[in-house]
Design an enzyme around this catalytic site. Structure first.
Site, PDB file in Angstrom:
ATOM      1  N   TYR A  25       0.825  -1.209   0.000  1.00  0.00           N
ATOM      2  CA  TYR A  25       0.000   0.000   0.000  1.00  0.00           C
ATOM      3  C   TYR A  25       0.862   1.262   0.000  1.00  0.00           C
ATOM      4  CZ  TYR A  25      -4.294  -2.641   0.536  1.00  0.00           C
ATOM      5  OH  TYR A  25      -5.356  -3.484   0.311  1.00  0.00           O
ATOM      6  N   GLU A  81      -7.981  -7.562   5.237  1.00  0.00           N
ATOM      7  CA  GLU A  81      -7.135  -8.592   4.613  1.00  0.00           C
ATOM      8  C   GLU A  81      -6.361  -9.390   5.664  1.00  0.00           C
ATOM      9  OE1 GLU A  81      -4.999  -6.111   1.864  1.00  0.00           O
ATOM     10  OE2 GLU A  81      -6.895  -5.601   0.863  1.00  0.00           O
ATOM     11  N   ARG A 115      -5.214 -15.823 -12.185  1.00  0.00           N
ATOM     12  CA  ARG A 115      -6.634 -15.618 -12.452  1.00  0.00           C
ATOM     13  C   ARG A 115      -7.437 -16.280 -11.334  1.00  0.00           C
ATOM     14  NH1 ARG A 115      -4.054 -13.054 -15.446  1.00  0.00           N
ATOM     15  NH2 ARG A 115      -4.289 -12.792 -17.708  1.00  0.00           N
ATOM     16  N   GLY A 129     -23.654 -17.864 -18.422  1.00  0.00           N
ATOM     17  CA  GLY A 129     -22.368 -18.393 -18.850  1.00  0.00           C
ATOM     18  C   GLY A 129     -21.630 -19.103 -17.735  1.00  0.00           C
ATOM     19  N   PRO A 170     -20.136 -20.626  -9.149  1.00  0.00           N
ATOM     20  CA  PRO A 170     -20.394 -20.461  -7.709  1.00  0.00           C
ATOM     21  C   PRO A 170     -21.800 -20.901  -7.326  1.00  0.00           C
ATOM     22  CG  PRO A 170     -20.370 -18.326  -8.810  1.00  0.00           C
ATOM     23  CD  PRO A 170     -19.875 -19.327  -9.801  1.00  0.00           C
TER      24      PRO A 170
END
Length: 398
Positions: free
Chosen positions: A98, A140, A206, A276, A281
């Site tokens: 950051y 996070e 990805r 698609g 999920p």
């Protein structure tokens, strides 16, 4: 909370910064990658960078966060922050990065806006940045702790134990930890990041949804091959690599599971709408609902080009049929097959049970259209949740 002095300054300068935020984001990434070429090679998605999608997402999130601070000073936009934090955690982003982003972002702001960036303006927007950054860092680090990993250390080696060609463009890869240890637990609807080494040495990442339920002994991802003018280049380089090169017995670097599109109220009526490859999920959620004996109504909706293009079509139908109270509706643009709808998803004749929580996954225009139809049918906006593969452009296009 933004200080009173900074709130006034941000409110006054938000129109100018907002108008220039796209140019600022573009210059920011140019400066960042010039100083740290390893980031575009091994962390950022080169396809999204080439298409300008990451720039749009960054600009949209900064503008939305600053606007929220000014208009709602006593709250945080936690839905947006959580979505970003889950993406960052799945990539292994750490607090140190950051400071690097801050350096190049503020250099871009000064260069684009010039003399308009007075010390007072710089201090106010610096406060905005660190409010957002520190909120993300906290979320996070909590996500890392929940997975019992050190901050950023999310990667393990997994072995491909099975490969199934679902459609001409979609392949399912079944995975197991290479060390034989148990797979980390996940929530239905979550995704993992997959990192592959490409022929040019880049290690691109990805994200792919886990299409199996937490209770399944199998972990699986279904990957749609990206076509188009640059299919062999950045836009589809990972999906094409997986389809062309990865076979049973090969290994992949896979992250711990993350993602905030997960089932919230296990007892409520559920609506699952996908288009698609966005069905993946939903399949995890459906399998979990079936495994846990869900009895409230479940509405399953899917849109695709044709039955042959519908990934995991038989599983989609079979899992819906396992539920005590379910209805499945499929729309196909290029098919008049009996028992299914032709054209785009239209919910006019689809009953939606009171108290339904809806989950959407698919292209942004599809999700916008379905969300509008659900709200028109009385589903509160707060009960419509969505997942985006790639940069979240919902805010950027709002």
């Amino acid at each position: 909370m933004l200080s009173e002095k900074s709130t006034a300054t941000v409110r006054a300068t938000l129109p100018a910064v907002g108008a220039a935020i796209g140019d600022i984001a573009d210059l920011f990434y140019t400066k960042l990658f010039a100083a740290h070429p390893e980031l575009i090679r091994d962390l950022f998605n080169r396809g999204n960078q080439n298409a300008g999608l990451q720039k749009q997402a960054l600009a949209g999130s900064i503008a939305a966060f600053a606007t929220h601070l000014v208009e709602h000073p006593d709250t945080r936009p936690d839905v947006m922050l959580n979505r970003i934090a889950h993406k960052h955690a799945s990539l292994g982003v750490t607090r140190e990065q950051y400071a690097v982003v801050h350096e190049h972002l503020f250099a871009a702001i000064v260069e684009i806006l010039g003399e308009a960036v007075t010390p007072e303006v710089a201090a106010a927007w610096d406060e905005v940045y660190w409010l957002m950054a520190n909120a993300l860092i906290a979320i996070e680090e909590r996500l890392y702790a929940e997975q019992q990993v050190l901050a950023g250390d999310v990667w393990r080696t997994w072995t491909v134990t099975g490969r199934v060609e679902e459609t001409p463009d979609c392949t399912t890869f079944r995975l197991a930890p290479a060390d034989g240890a148990p797979a980390p637990s996940h929530l239905p609807g979550q995704y993992v990041s997959v990192q592959v080494e490409l022929p040019d040495g880049a290690r691109q990442i990805r994200q792919y949804s886990l299409s199996t339920s937490p209770g399944s002994p199998v972990r699986a991802i279904t990957v749609k091959r990206v076509h188009g003018p640059a299919a062999a280049g950045p836009d589809g380089e990972v999906s094409n690599h997986l389809h062309a090169r990865v076979r049973v017995g090969d290994t992949l670097r896979v992250s711990a599971p993350y993602g905030d599109l997960t089932l919230r109220d296990a007892a409520a009526p559920v609506l699952l709408a996908s288009a698609g490859i966005g069905c993946t999920p939903m399949l995890s959620m459906l399998e979990h609902l079936a495994d846990t004996g869900h009895t409230a109504p479940v509405t399953v909706l899917h849109a695709d080009r044709s039955p042959a293009d519908h990934p995991l079509r038989e599983d989609h139908r079979a899992l819906a049929d396992k539920l005590a109270d379910s209805a499945a509706h499929f729309w196909y643009e290029e098919s008049a097959e009996l028992g299914h709808h032709t054209g785009h998803m239209d919910l006019t004749a689809v009953p939606v049970a009171p108290g339904t929580t809806a989950y959407l996954c698919g292209p942004l225009p599809f999700m916008r259209a379905v969300r509008e139809q659900l709200i028109a049918k009385g589903v509160p906006a707060a009960d419509v949740h969505y997942e985006v593969f790639g940069p979240d452009l919902w805010l950027a296009s709002a």
